[in-house]
Write a protein that holds these residues in place. Structure first.
Motif, PDB file in Angstrom:
ATOM      1  N   LEU A 133     -69.401  61.711  -9.277  1.00  0.00           N
ATOM      2  CA  LEU A 133     -68.604  62.903  -9.556  1.00  0.00           C
ATOM      3  C   LEU A 133     -69.471  64.145  -9.779  1.00  0.00           C
ATOM      4  O   LEU A 133     -68.957  65.238  -9.985  1.00  0.00           O
ATOM      5  CB  LEU A 133     -67.713  62.657 -10.773  1.00  0.00           C
ATOM      6  CG  LEU A 133     -66.646  61.575 -10.560  1.00  0.00           C
ATOM      7  CD1 LEU A 133     -66.024  61.180 -11.900  1.00  0.00           C
ATOM      8  CD2 LEU A 133     -65.588  62.041  -9.577  1.00  0.00           C
ATOM      9  N   ASN A 134     -70.792  63.951  -9.731  1.00  0.00           N
ATOM     10  CA  ASN A 134     -71.753  65.027  -9.897  1.00  0.00           C
ATOM     11  C   ASN A 134     -71.563  65.772 -11.227  1.00  0.00           C
ATOM     12  O   ASN A 134     -71.479  67.001 -11.267  1.00  0.00           O
ATOM     13  CB  ASN A 134     -71.693  66.008  -8.708  1.00  0.00           C
ATOM     14  CG  ASN A 134     -72.920  66.894  -8.641  1.00  0.00           C
ATOM     15  OD1 ASN A 134     -73.996  66.505  -9.073  1.00  0.00           O
ATOM     16  ND2 ASN A 134     -72.743  68.095  -8.122  1.00  0.00           N
ATOM     17  N   LEU A 193     -62.289  61.237 -17.648  1.00  0.00           N
ATOM     18  CA  LEU A 193     -62.375  60.785 -16.266  1.00  0.00           C
ATOM     19  C   LEU A 193     -61.249  61.390 -15.423  1.00  0.00           C
ATOM     20  O   LEU A 193     -61.492  61.909 -14.328  1.00  0.00           O
ATOM     21  CB  LEU A 193     -62.344  59.261 -16.183  1.00  0.00           C
ATOM     22  CG  LEU A 193     -62.428  58.645 -14.782  1.00  0.00           C
ATOM     23  CD1 LEU A 193     -63.668  59.118 -14.030  1.00  0.00           C
ATOM     24  CD2 LEU A 193     -62.383  57.120 -14.874  1.00  0.00           C
ATOM     25  N   LYS A 194     -60.034  61.366 -15.941  1.00  0.00           N
ATOM     26  CA  LYS A 194     -58.901  61.935 -15.198  1.00  0.00           C
ATOM     27  C   LYS A 194     -59.091  63.429 -14.958  1.00  0.00           C
ATOM     28  O   LYS A 194     -58.831  63.929 -13.858  1.00  0.00           O
ATOM     29  CB  LYS A 194     -57.589  61.692 -15.961  1.00  0.00           C
ATOM     30  CG  LYS A 194     -57.101  60.276 -15.892  1.00  0.00           C
ATOM     31  CD  LYS A 194     -55.791  60.127 -16.652  1.00  0.00           C
ATOM     32  CE  LYS A 194     -55.220  58.736 -16.548  1.00  0.00           C
ATOM     33  NZ  LYS A 194     -53.929  58.628 -17.246  1.00  0.00           N
ATOM     34  N   LYS A 195     -59.558  64.136 -15.973  1.00  0.00           N
ATOM     35  CA  LYS A 195     -59.769  65.584 -15.852  1.00  0.00           C
ATOM     36  C   LYS A 195     -60.826  65.887 -14.784  1.00  0.00           C
ATOM     37  O   LYS A 195     -60.624  66.732 -13.917  1.00  0.00           O
ATOM     38  CB  LYS A 195     -60.192  66.160 -17.207  1.00  0.00           C
ATOM     39  CG  LYS A 195     -60.473  67.652 -17.185  1.00  0.00           C
ATOM     40  CD  LYS A 195     -60.920  68.160 -18.543  1.00  0.00           C
ATOM     41  CE  LYS A 195     -62.342  67.731 -18.764  1.00  0.00           C
ATOM     42  NZ  LYS A 195     -62.985  68.274 -19.938  1.00  0.00           N
ATOM     43  N   ILE A 196     -61.929  65.167 -14.834  1.00  0.00           N
ATOM     44  CA  ILE A 196     -63.020  65.403 -13.880  1.00  0.00           C
ATOM     45  C   ILE A 196     -62.593  65.013 -12.473  1.00  0.00           C
ATOM     46  O   ILE A 196     -62.891  65.731 -11.505  1.00  0.00           O
ATOM     47  CB  ILE A 196     -64.297  64.653 -14.317  1.00  0.00           C
ATOM     48  CG1 ILE A 196     -64.831  65.265 -15.615  1.00  0.00           C
ATOM     49  CG2 ILE A 196     -65.349  64.682 -13.215  1.00  0.00           C
ATOM     50  CD1 ILE A 196     -65.886  64.429 -16.313  1.00  0.00           C
ATOM     51  N   MET A 197     -61.871  63.903 -12.341  1.00  0.00           N
ATOM     52  CA  MET A 197     -61.377  63.503 -11.027  1.00  0.00           C
ATOM     53  C   MET A 197     -60.484  64.587 -10.435  1.00  0.00           C
ATOM     54  O   MET A 197     -60.599  64.916  -9.250  1.00  0.00           O
ATOM     55  CB  MET A 197     -60.610  62.183 -11.122  1.00  0.00           C
ATOM     56  CG  MET A 197     -61.489  60.969 -11.337  1.00  0.00           C
ATOM     57  SD  MET A 197     -60.572  59.463 -11.736  1.00  0.00           S
ATOM     58  CE  MET A 197     -59.525  59.285 -10.281  1.00  0.00           C
ATOM     59  N   ALA A 198     -59.612  65.149 -11.253  1.00  0.00           N
ATOM     60  CA  ALA A 198     -58.713  66.205 -10.779  1.00  0.00           C
ATOM     61  C   ALA A 198     -59.511  67.435 -10.340  1.00  0.00           C
ATOM     62  O   ALA A 198     -59.240  68.023  -9.288  1.00  0.00           O
ATOM     63  CB  ALA A 198     -57.714  66.575 -11.863  1.00  0.00           C
ATOM     64  N   LEU A 199     -60.511  67.799 -11.144  1.00  0.00           N
ATOM     65  CA  LEU A 199     -61.338  68.962 -10.805  1.00  0.00           C
ATOM     66  C   LEU A 199     -62.123  68.750  -9.516  1.00  0.00           C
ATOM     67  O   LEU A 199     -62.358  69.689  -8.759  1.00  0.00           O
ATOM     68  CB  LEU A 199     -62.312  69.272 -11.945  1.00  0.00           C
ATOM     69  CG  LEU A 199     -61.718  69.858 -13.214  1.00  0.00           C
ATOM     70  CD1 LEU A 199     -62.768  69.893 -14.325  1.00  0.00           C
ATOM     71  CD2 LEU A 199     -61.169  71.256 -12.956  1.00  0.00           C
ATOM     72  N   LYS A 200     -62.525  67.522  -9.271  1.00  0.00           N
ATOM     73  CA  LYS A 200     -63.332  67.202  -8.087  1.00  0.00           C
ATOM     74  C   LYS A 200     -62.477  66.781  -6.890  1.00  0.00           C
ATOM     75  O   LYS A 200     -63.012  66.493  -5.820  1.00  0.00           O
ATOM     76  CB  LYS A 200     -64.329  66.074  -8.413  1.00  0.00           C
ATOM     77  CG  LYS A 200     -65.279  66.395  -9.548  1.00  0.00           C
ATOM     78  CD  LYS A 200     -66.283  67.448  -9.163  1.00  0.00           C
ATOM     79  CE  LYS A 200     -67.265  67.695 -10.295  1.00  0.00           C
ATOM     80  NZ  LYS A 200     -68.398  68.519  -9.882  1.00  0.00           N
TER      81      LYS A 200
END
Length: 122
Positions: A61-62, A14-21
């Motif tokens: 987050l798509n 979740l943290k990784k995807i949030m950062a990417l988005k």
């Protein structure tokens, strides 16, 4: 029952995807009407969300839901659409029914292994 490893992997994903988005905790709280403390617990690995919440996060987050819940290294395993659906359905079951599914799978594997061993000997 959700293991510590599952909570840790979800938190990391979740943290990784949030950062990417380019999203932060407040963005998720506002967009999905989740409680701040709940999202904080997910991000700290204290709790694991219900699958309906995971699906809402994935949609927001798509990303594919597997990107949030995958407990394997992305380099080591690829899930088919059928496997993804099975995982999604399994995680929607209560603990008792998850155990029943696990018992059934183990029984089927024991039968297959027994059949394989007979074929190899005979």
């Amino acid at each position: 029952m959700v293991s510590d490893e599952m909570r840790k992997k979800f938190k990391t994903n979740l943290k990784k995807i949030m950062a990417l988005k380019g999203k932060n905790q407040s963005d998720i709280v506002k967009a999905l009407n989740f409680k701040q403390s709940t999202v904080s617990d997910w991000l700290n690995g204290k709790k694991y969300p219900r699958m309906d919440k995971v699906q809402m996060l994935a949609n927001y987050l798509n990303v594919d839901i597997i990107e949030l819940v995958d407990n394997q290294s992305n380099d080591s395993i690829t899930f088919t659409n059928t496997e993804k659906a099975l995982i999604k359905n399994y995680r929607q079951l209560n603990e008792q029914n998850q155990q029943a599914v696990t018992t059934m799978i183990n029984s089927l594997l024991a039968v297959e292994n027994s059949t394989f061993e007979k074929d190899a000997v005979g």
